[in-house]
Write a protein that holds these residues in place. Structure first.
Motif, PDB file in Angstrom:
ATOM      1  N   PRO A  54       0.759  -1.317  -0.228  1.00 43.42           N
ATOM      2  CA  PRO A  54       0.004   0.144  -0.077  1.00 43.42           C
ATOM      3  C   PRO A  54       0.793   1.394  -0.073  1.00 43.42           C
ATOM      4  O   PRO A  54       1.877   1.215   0.401  1.00 43.42           O
ATOM      5  CB  PRO A  54      -0.885  -0.029   1.493  1.00 43.42           C
ATOM      6  CG  PRO A  54      -0.767  -1.575   1.458  1.00 43.42           C
ATOM      7  CD  PRO A  54       0.549  -1.900   1.130  1.00 43.42           C
ATOM      8  N   ASP A  55       0.412   2.440  -0.448  1.00 41.26           N
ATOM      9  CA  ASP A  55       1.158   3.788  -0.467  1.00 41.26           C
ATOM     10  C   ASP A  55       1.402   4.318   0.941  1.00 41.26           C
ATOM     11  O   ASP A  55       2.601   4.743   1.138  1.00 41.26           O
ATOM     12  CB  ASP A  55       0.159   4.589  -1.088  1.00 41.26           C
ATOM     13  CG  ASP A  55      -0.344   4.515  -2.380  1.00 41.26           C
ATOM     14  OD1 ASP A  55       0.507   4.107  -3.251  1.00 41.26           O
ATOM     15  OD2 ASP A  55      -1.571   4.451  -2.736  1.00 41.26           O
ATOM     16  N   SER A  57       1.788   1.855   4.402  1.00 38.01           N
ATOM     17  CA  SER A  57       1.893   0.762   5.201  1.00 38.01           C
ATOM     18  C   SER A  57       2.153   0.716   6.726  1.00 38.01           C
ATOM     19  O   SER A  57       2.848   1.391   6.912  1.00 38.01           O
ATOM     20  CB  SER A  57       2.791  -0.271   4.441  1.00 38.01           C
ATOM     21  OG  SER A  57       4.408   0.098   4.489  1.00 38.01           O
ATOM     22  N   THR A 161      -7.395  -2.450   3.994  1.00 32.97           N
ATOM     23  CA  THR A 161      -7.042  -1.462   3.031  1.00 32.97           C
ATOM     24  C   THR A 161      -7.930  -0.626   3.045  1.00 32.97           C
ATOM     25  O   THR A 161      -9.222  -0.888   2.932  1.00 32.97           O
ATOM     26  CB  THR A 161      -6.550  -2.222   1.830  1.00 32.97           C
ATOM     27  OG1 THR A 161      -5.480  -2.962   1.998  1.00 32.97           O
ATOM     28  CG2 THR A 161      -6.049  -0.767   1.118  1.00 32.97           C
ATOM     29  N   TYR A 163      -9.191   3.404   1.335  1.00 29.51           N
ATOM     30  CA  TYR A 163      -8.773   4.307   0.315  1.00 29.51           C
ATOM     31  C   TYR A 163      -9.188   5.618   0.660  1.00 29.51           C
ATOM     32  O   TYR A 163     -10.152   5.876   1.116  1.00 29.51           O
ATOM     33  CB  TYR A 163      -9.570   3.801  -0.941  1.00 29.51           C
ATOM     34  CG  TYR A 163      -9.051   2.051  -1.330  1.00 29.51           C
ATOM     35  CD1 TYR A 163      -8.056   2.172  -2.226  1.00 29.51           C
ATOM     36  CD2 TYR A 163      -9.878   1.226  -0.912  1.00 29.51           C
ATOM     37  CE1 TYR A 163      -7.645   0.683  -2.509  1.00 29.51           C
ATOM     38  CE2 TYR A 163      -9.399  -0.060  -1.175  1.00 29.51           C
ATOM     39  CZ  TYR A 163      -8.293  -0.423  -2.013  1.00 29.51           C
ATOM     40  OH  TYR A 163      -8.059  -1.628  -2.148  1.00 29.51           O
ATOM     41  N   GLU A 180      -3.811   4.172  -1.211  1.00 28.78           N
ATOM     42  CA  GLU A 180      -4.132   3.156  -0.200  1.00 28.78           C
ATOM     43  C   GLU A 180      -3.689   3.323   1.183  1.00 28.78           C
ATOM     44  O   GLU A 180      -2.399   3.674   1.189  1.00 28.78           O
ATOM     45  CB  GLU A 180      -3.656   1.745  -0.619  1.00 28.78           C
ATOM     46  CG  GLU A 180      -4.232   1.419  -2.041  1.00 28.78           C
ATOM     47  CD  GLU A 180      -3.548   0.142  -2.762  1.00 28.78           C
ATOM     48  OE1 GLU A 180      -2.516  -0.333  -2.302  1.00 28.78           O
ATOM     49  OE2 GLU A 180      -4.114  -0.573  -3.509  1.00 28.78           O
ATOM     50  N   GLU A 182      -2.884   1.070   4.978  1.00 26.87           N
ATOM     51  CA  GLU A 182      -3.107  -0.299   5.415  1.00 26.87           C
ATOM     52  C   GLU A 182      -3.374  -0.006   7.123  1.00 26.87           C
ATOM     53  O   GLU A 182      -2.375   0.787   7.543  1.00 26.87           O
ATOM     54  CB  GLU A 182      -1.784  -1.181   5.438  1.00 26.87           C
ATOM     55  CG  GLU A 182      -1.986  -2.483   5.866  1.00 26.87           C
ATOM     56  CD  GLU A 182      -0.592  -3.182   6.203  1.00 26.87           C
ATOM     57  OE1 GLU A 182      -0.359  -4.530   5.939  1.00 26.87           O
ATOM     58  OE2 GLU A 182       0.596  -2.445   6.190  1.00 26.87           O
TER      59      GLU A 182
END
Length: 314
Positions: A54-55, A57, A161, A163, A180, A182
């Motif tokens: 993810p972008d 995390s 996740t 968004y 994204e 997390e």
């Protein structure tokens, strides 16, 4: 117990508090996310180039077997703890909580500049010249009384996740994203906080900050304004260590040290450094006498000590 409890130490050590043992409180905590929780990883190295991640995390720790598990770094929790303690103290007496990031010669945002300790400053002088917060959490040249360990998973965290997008303020369309995040939505993390050689006020301030975090009043991690980061804290065990029998009470360092030390460091007088907990006799563990409590009883001890920091900075 006339004059307070006495701790071990030689005359040559008089005037040094950090080099001796007077008392210690150990908080064993369980942290549960009440809302999704994200403590972001640094985003550097190989992980930053991995397109499958993810972008944003969750920070992870690689275990001996090679498995990576989410955890909460002690430094992250400590930052939240100190920041909220600063907020509490400034609300009562702003000059007793400096801005640790402002090293300029003038105040900014009406906050006191960071406390600085020079090499030539001796222990008692250094302790007296810094603010109340720095006496507890430390500053450059003055050791902290608080140690915050990492929080590791007790119950396997459940990750999911979420968004998000950035909205263009003119067109109302998506400017960036989706990106994204997390987050941990379930599970628990176990960690330990240790407070050594404390006054009752310092124990009370640390307790106040922990209780507020545990009530969800102080979120941690990323996305606080989006509702992320509210947690619950469970006190699995609170243990108080001293070198003499505490007789069912909590004793501050002002009642445990010699009169010379008390005067040098301007610690509270002995008669104000005792808090009756109504506790049972302490257990003997090696050279230590240990008072311990868990759950609601531990919270009651903490709540009982909270008002002492207000009295101490008055």
């Amino acid at each position: 117990m006339s004059g307070g409890l006495r701790a071990f130490g030689t005359p040559a050590e008089v005037g040094r508090v950090h080099s001796r043992f007077f008392n210690e409180a150990v908080f064993e905590l369980l942290l549960y996310p009440d809302t999704p929780l994200l403590v972001k990883a640094g985003g550097e190295g190989v992980e930053a180039l991995d397109p499958t991640l993810p972008d944003m995390s969750f920070v992870r720790l690689r275990q001996v077997g090679g498995e990576e598990v989410p955890f909460i770094p002690g430094s992250s929790f400590r930052g939240v703890l100190r920041s909220h303690a600063e907020r509490l103290v400034r609300s009562v007496k702003k000059e007793e909580a400096c801005d640790p990031l402002n090293h300029k010669e003038r105040e900014s945002w009406n906050l006191k500049t960071a406390c600085l300790v020079k090499d030539k400053d001796k222990g008692p002088e250094a302790y007296r010249k810094v603010c109340y917060i720095c006496r507890l959490f430390g500053t450059t040249g003055l050791a902290s009384r608080v140690r915050v360990g990492d929080f590791y998973p007790e119950k396997e965290p459940v990750c999911s996740t979420r968004y998000g997008v950035a909205i263009d303020r003119v067109t109302g369309a998506v400017a960036k994203g989706p990106f994204e995040m997390e987050v941990v939505t379930d599970g628990s993390f176990r960690g330990t906080i240790t407070l050594r050689n404390f006054t009752l006020g310092q124990f009370g301030l640390l307790s106040a900050a922990l209780l507020d975090i545990g009530e969800g009043l102080v979120p941690i991690g990323f996305g606080k304004s989006r509702g992320l980061g509210r947690v619950r804290l469970e006190v699995k065990r609170l243990a108080i260590y001293t070198l003499r029998s505490p007789e069912g009470a909590l004793w501050g360092v002002g009642a445990l040290c010699e009169e010379e030390v008390r005067k040098e460091f301007r610690l509270p007088p002995a008669e104000r450094e005792r808090l009756d907990l109504g506790a049972k006799d302490a257990a003997k563990k090696g050279i230590y006498h240990v008072l311990s409590a868990a759950g609601e009883e531990a919270v009651r001890w903490m709540e009982k000590a909270v008002p002492r920091w207000l009295e101490e900075i008055a």
